[in-house]
Motif scaffolding. Structure first.
Motif, PDB file in Angstrom:
ATOM      1  N   PRO A   1       0.810  -1.227   0.000  1.00 10.30           N
ATOM      2  CA  PRO A   1       0.000   0.000   0.000  1.00 10.30           C
ATOM      3  C   PRO A   1       0.842   1.275   0.000  1.00 10.30           C
ATOM      4  O   PRO A   1       0.505   2.242  -0.691  1.00 10.30           O
ATOM      5  N   GLU A   2       1.958   1.293   0.753  1.00  7.55           N
ATOM      6  CA  GLU A   2       2.786   2.504   0.791  1.00  7.55           C
ATOM      7  C   GLU A   2       3.467   2.754  -0.560  1.00  7.55           C
ATOM      8  O   GLU A   2       3.762   3.893  -0.918  1.00  7.55           O
TER       9      GLU A   2
ATOM     10  N   LEU B   1       3.369   6.149  -5.462  1.00 10.24           N
ATOM     11  CA  LEU B   1       3.201   6.313  -6.913  1.00 10.24           C
ATOM     12  C   LEU B   1       2.061   7.267  -7.267  1.00 10.24           C
ATOM     13  O   LEU B   1       1.898   7.613  -8.423  1.00 10.24           O
ATOM     14  N   ALA B   2       1.298   7.685  -6.269  1.00  9.62           N
ATOM     15  CA  ALA B   2       0.090   8.467  -6.527  1.00  9.62           C
ATOM     16  C   ALA B   2       0.352   9.957  -6.709  1.00  9.62           C
ATOM     17  O   ALA B   2      -0.574  10.745  -6.659  1.00  9.62           O
ATOM     18  N   HIS B   3       1.591  10.354  -6.936  1.00 11.86           N
ATOM     19  CA  HIS B   3       1.881  11.771  -7.154  1.00 11.86           C
ATOM     20  C   HIS B   3       2.739  11.925  -8.408  1.00 11.86           C
ATOM     21  O   HIS B   3       3.759  11.254  -8.542  1.00 11.86           O
TER      22      HIS B   3
ATOM     23  N   LYS C   1      11.942  11.483  -0.025  1.00 15.91           N
ATOM     24  CA  LYS C   1      11.773  10.828   1.283  1.00 15.91           C
ATOM     25  C   LYS C   1      10.606   9.834   1.225  1.00 15.91           C
ATOM     26  O   LYS C   1      10.717   8.705   1.713  1.00 15.91           O
ATOM     27  N   VAL C   2       9.497  10.242   0.612  1.00 16.99           N
ATOM     28  CA  VAL C   2       8.343   9.345   0.476  1.00 16.99           C
ATOM     29  C   VAL C   2       8.740   8.108  -0.345  1.00 16.99           C
ATOM     30  O   VAL C   2       8.407   6.969   0.017  1.00 16.99           O
ATOM     31  N   LEU C   3       9.462   8.325  -1.446  1.00 21.91           N
ATOM     32  CA  LEU C   3       9.898   7.206  -2.293  1.00 21.91           C
ATOM     33  C   LEU C   3      10.864   6.285  -1.538  1.00 21.91           C
ATOM     34  O   LEU C   3      10.807   5.062  -1.686  1.00 21.91           O
ATOM     35  N   ARG C   4      11.754   6.865  -0.736  1.00 23.41           N
ATOM     36  CA  ARG C   4      12.689   6.049   0.067  1.00 23.41           C
ATOM     37  C   ARG C   4      11.931   5.202   1.080  1.00 23.41           C
ATOM     38  O   ARG C   4      12.197   4.016   1.240  1.00 23.41           O
ATOM     39  N   GLU C   5      10.980   5.817   1.784  1.00 24.60           N
ATOM     40  CA  GLU C   5      10.200   5.096   2.795  1.00 24.60           C
ATOM     41  C   GLU C   5       9.379   3.969   2.180  1.00 24.60           C
ATOM     42  O   GLU C   5       9.091   2.982   2.845  1.00 24.60           O
TER      43      GLU C   5
ATOM     44  N   ALA D   1      -5.637   4.511  -8.171  1.00 18.81           N
ATOM     45  CA  ALA D   1      -4.888   5.735  -7.858  1.00 18.81           C
ATOM     46  C   ALA D   1      -3.467   5.662  -8.421  1.00 18.81           C
ATOM     47  O   ALA D   1      -2.979   6.618  -9.016  1.00 18.81           O
ATOM     48  N   GLY D   2      -2.788   4.537  -8.230  1.00 18.57           N
ATOM     49  CA  GLY D   2      -1.431   4.386  -8.737  1.00 18.57           C
ATOM     50  C   GLY D   2      -1.383   4.397 -10.249  1.00 18.57           C
ATOM     51  O   GLY D   2      -0.498   5.016 -10.857  1.00 18.57           O
ATOM     52  N   THR D   3      -2.353   3.742 -10.872  1.00 19.58           N
ATOM     53  CA  THR D   3      -2.414   3.713 -12.335  1.00 19.58           C
ATOM     54  C   THR D   3      -2.671   5.110 -12.879  1.00 19.58           C
ATOM     55  O   THR D   3      -2.022   5.538 -13.844  1.00 19.58           O
ATOM     56  N   ALA D   4      -3.588   5.838 -12.268  1.00 24.87           N
ATOM     57  CA  ALA D   4      -3.891   7.196 -12.725  1.00 24.87           C
ATOM     58  C   ALA D   4      -2.663   8.088 -12.604  1.00 24.87           C
ATOM     59  O   ALA D   4      -2.357   8.866 -13.519  1.00 24.87           O
ATOM     60  N   ALA D   5      -1.929   7.980 -11.501  1.00 25.30           N
ATOM     61  CA  ALA D   5      -0.725   8.793 -11.315  1.00 25.30           C
ATOM     62  C   ALA D   5       0.334   8.423 -12.344  1.00 25.30           C
ATOM     63  O   ALA D   5       0.995   9.291 -12.914  1.00 25.30           O
ATOM     64  N   MET D   6       0.494   7.131 -12.585  1.00 27.24           N
ATOM     65  CA  MET D   6       1.502   6.687 -13.551  1.00 27.24           C
ATOM     66  C   MET D   6       1.156   7.187 -14.955  1.00 27.24           C
ATOM     67  O   MET D   6       2.012   7.704 -15.668  1.00 27.24           O
TER      68      MET D   6
END
Length: 182
Positions: A20-21, A26-28, A64-68, A103-108
């Motif tokens: 989920p994280e 990926l949602a941005h 930072k978000v991507l690292r986490e 959400a992830g697909t839309a962002a991608m």
């Protein structure tokens, strides 16, 4: 880029996205662009901010978000003028979304649309619907994956090209129920 560290290949060849994280990360669109920018070589926050025309604070936050989420790591640190310079890198050369979420697909797809819009060269974008048996669909998917995996990269002074491969089965259309005269 001045004083660039030697190229270090990502620690993993393929990373399967499923947590989920990771989907939240990926949602941005800027995080998507950061992943694209880090696709071939490590970079600092300053280098990424300049390349993406973004503020360093925004780049730092999104890294930072991507690292986490385990999508980016710090590949190398260097001491420069009394500070520490960190080179960020993707954790994998290729990232595969195992079970895409909306959400992830839309962002991608939004990030890919931005990349297409900024492309200085002619782009190729095709959407086609085919009637395929499950076996033929599996065969096509394997062929597409193999085609991308086996593509030979040119010298580092050549432009980077993005490749997006999607194969999906359309949802079944539910037939409209006839209206009975009443």
């Amino acid at each position: 880029m001045r004083d660039q560290p030697p190229y270090l290949s990502p620690p993993e060849d393929v990373l399967e996205i499923g947590a989920p994280e990771q989907f939240a990360a990926l949602a941005h669109p800027l995080r998507q662009r950061l992943l694209f920018a880090l696709g071939h070589r490590p970079a600092t926050i300053s280098q990424l901010a300049a390349q993406l025309d973004a503020k360093k604070g925004n780049v730092a936050h999104h890294l930072k978000v991507l690292r986490e989420a385990g999508l980016v790591h710090i590949a190398e640190t260097r001491q420069v003028r009394g500070g520490t310079e960190q080179y960020h890198q993707r954790t994998a050369r290729q990232m595969v979304v195992a079970a895409p979420q909306a959400a992830g697909t839309a962002a991608m797809l939004a990030a890919v649309a931005q990349e297409l819009d900024r492309s200085p060269a002619e782009t190729h974008l095709t959407l086609r619907h085919l009637r395929l048996s499950p076996a033929k669909a599996r065969e096509l998917g394997e062929s597409l994956a193999r085609l991308v995996d086996e593509a030979e990269e040119s010298a580092e002074d050549q432009p980077v090209h993005g490749v997006l491969v999607a194969l999906y089965q359309q949802a079944q259309q539910t037939p409209a129920r006839p209206v009975r005269p009443g």
